[in-house]
Design an enzyme around this catalytic site. Structure first.
Site, PDB file in Angstrom:
ATOM      1  N   HIS A  24      16.661   0.514   3.717  1.00 48.62           N
ATOM      2  CA  HIS A  24      15.231   0.349   3.027  1.00 48.62           C
ATOM      3  C   HIS A  24      15.047  -1.131   2.752  1.00 48.62           C
ATOM      4  O   HIS A  24      13.929  -1.443   2.520  1.00 48.62           O
ATOM      5  CB  HIS A  24      15.404   1.233   1.586  1.00 48.62           C
ATOM      6  N   ASN A  78       8.681   0.433  -5.478  1.00 52.36           N
ATOM      7  CA  ASN A  78       7.450   1.133  -5.566  1.00 52.36           C
ATOM      8  C   ASN A  78       6.631   0.509  -6.960  1.00 52.36           C
ATOM      9  O   ASN A  78       5.614   0.791  -7.027  1.00 52.36           O
ATOM     10  CB  ASN A  78       7.690   2.755  -6.246  1.00 52.36           C
ATOM     11  N   ASP A 103      10.968  -1.638   6.137  1.00 55.27           N
ATOM     12  CA  ASP A 103      11.481  -0.541   7.038  1.00 55.27           C
ATOM     13  C   ASP A 103      10.402   0.458   7.275  1.00 55.27           C
ATOM     14  O   ASP A 103       9.357   0.955   6.668  1.00 55.27           O
ATOM     15  CB  ASP A 103      12.520  -0.004   6.309  1.00 55.27           C
ATOM     16  N   ASN A 124       6.406   3.634  -0.257  1.00 52.07           N
ATOM     17  CA  ASN A 124       6.066   3.206  -1.797  1.00 52.07           C
ATOM     18  C   ASN A 124       5.568   1.919  -1.839  1.00 52.07           C
ATOM     19  O   ASN A 124       5.005   1.298  -2.695  1.00 52.07           O
ATOM     20  CB  ASN A 124       6.963   4.056  -2.480  1.00 52.07           C
TER      21      ASN A 124
END
Length: 199
Positions: A24, A78, A103, A124
């Protein structure tokens, strides 16, 4: 490109050591590589980000490339949008000069693709940015991480640490992603996209 209108290059990821080596965070990793190439360090900014104001790449004749602000958010993926929006306002940068590195589950591992606008694919970080800046019409560099094996949950997959076996290939991918960012800044998004997608 005027001095007052730099490119803003934002690498998505989560803060803290527990996330540093996860899929991520390949956006973060790419920003780190770009900063290292310039001999720069990211420093804290009042927008809720860490930034480095650099010249990226080299123009003909050995002239330093255009001004670029490299950035990562201090907060979690997020809620990236607020800090990015505040930084854009501070710099006077619009969506036309925003490049987000992230990613991408929907690309095979280590594949790179440039994209402008469109959906966020359930990401997100992208959703937060689109909501905060009021548009989806900004530039993205999608860094492929592939789909999780078997029935592994995608959330677990993106937050799993990169294995020692996979690390060398990830390192190469991140360097290639940094090359693409330099190409965007030096030659423009359309030219860089054409080169990347026909390579």
């Amino acid at each position: 490109m005027s001095e007052t209108r730099p490119w803003l290059v934002v690498g998505l990821g989560n803060p803290g050591a527990q996330y540093a080596d996860t899929r991520h965070n390949v956006g973060h990793m790419t920003v780190d590589v770009l900063a290292a190439r310039c001999g720069a360090h990211l420093t804290s900014h009042k927008s809720g980000t860490h930034v480095a104001d650099v010249r990226l790449g080299v123009l003909p004749g050995g002239v330093p490339g255009p001004r670029v602000v490299l950035a990562v958010s201090d907060g979690y993926m997020n809620i990236t949008g607020g800090p990015v929006s505040r930084l854009m306002t501070f710099l006077g940068v619009d969506a036309e000069h925003l490049l987000v590195l992230h990613d991408e589950l929907d690309l095979p591992a280590h594949e790179l693709r440039l994209k402008r606008g469109g959906g966020e694919g359930g990401h997100n970080g992208l959703k937060s940015i689109s909501q905060s800046i009021g548009t989806k019409d900004y530039h993205r560099l999608r860094i492929g991480i592939g789909r999780p094996p078997g029935r592994q949950d995608p959330a677990d997959y993106v937050l799993a640490r990169i294995t020692a076996k996979d690390r060398p290939e990830v390192d190469v991918t991140v360097e290639q992603a940094a090359d693409v960012v330099e190409d965007v800044v030096l030659r423009g998004f359309s030219q860089a996209q054409m080169s990347l997608h026909t390579a």
